[in-house]
Scaffold this active site. Structure first.
Site, PDB file in Angstrom:
ATOM      1  N   ASN A  15       0.834  -1.203   0.000  1.00 52.55           N
ATOM      2  CA  ASN A  15       0.000   0.000   0.000  1.00 52.55           C
ATOM      3  C   ASN A  15       0.867   1.251   0.000  1.00 52.55           C
ATOM      4  O   ASN A  15       2.030   1.218   0.393  1.00 52.55           O
ATOM      5  CB  ASN A  15      -0.928   0.006   1.217  1.00 52.55           C
ATOM      6  N   CYS A  16       0.252   2.348  -0.411  1.00 54.56           N
ATOM      7  CA  CYS A  16       0.900   3.649  -0.479  1.00 54.56           C
ATOM      8  C   CYS A  16       1.598   3.951   0.851  1.00 54.56           C
ATOM      9  O   CYS A  16       1.015   3.708   1.908  1.00 54.56           O
ATOM     10  CB  CYS A  16      -0.160   4.713  -0.765  1.00 54.56           C
ATOM     11  N   PRO A  17       2.822   4.396   0.825  1.00 55.96           N
ATOM     12  CA  PRO A  17       3.640   4.844  -0.303  1.00 55.96           C
ATOM     13  C   PRO A  17       4.618   3.789  -0.828  1.00 55.96           C
ATOM     14  O   PRO A  17       5.468   4.101  -1.647  1.00 55.96           O
ATOM     15  CB  PRO A  17       4.401   6.017   0.288  1.00 55.96           C
TER      16      PRO A  17
END
Length: 79
Positions: A15-17
């Site tokens: 998941n981000c980042p």
């Protein structure tokens, strides 16, 4: 249409980042003009990866979505 990549970055499940951080590190190690395929499952990559390419001057050659998997082909800028 699928392009033959010189290298692949698999960021599935991240998941981000994390996908963009991994992309940044991977691109740094590639030769200029190399075509990199990125595989991701985080929907935020639809926004983050095009911005990454625009900001750093790499070419986003193609992007696709297949059943919740996001595919990107990025050509590293010529130095």
């Amino acid at each position: 249409m699928s392009l033959d990549a010189d290298a692949i970055l698999d960021a599935t499940g991240l998941n981000c980042p994390e996908p963009v951080m991994m992309l940044h590190n991977k691109v740094r190690d590639l030769a200029a003009g190399t075509l990199l395929k990125v595989i991701a499952t985080d929907p935020s990559t639809r926004r983050d990866i095009p911005k990454f390419c625009l900001f750093l001057g790499h070419e986003l050659v193609q992007q696709e979505e297949e059943a919740g998997t996001y595919l990107y082909w990025i050509r590293k800028k010529m130095e």
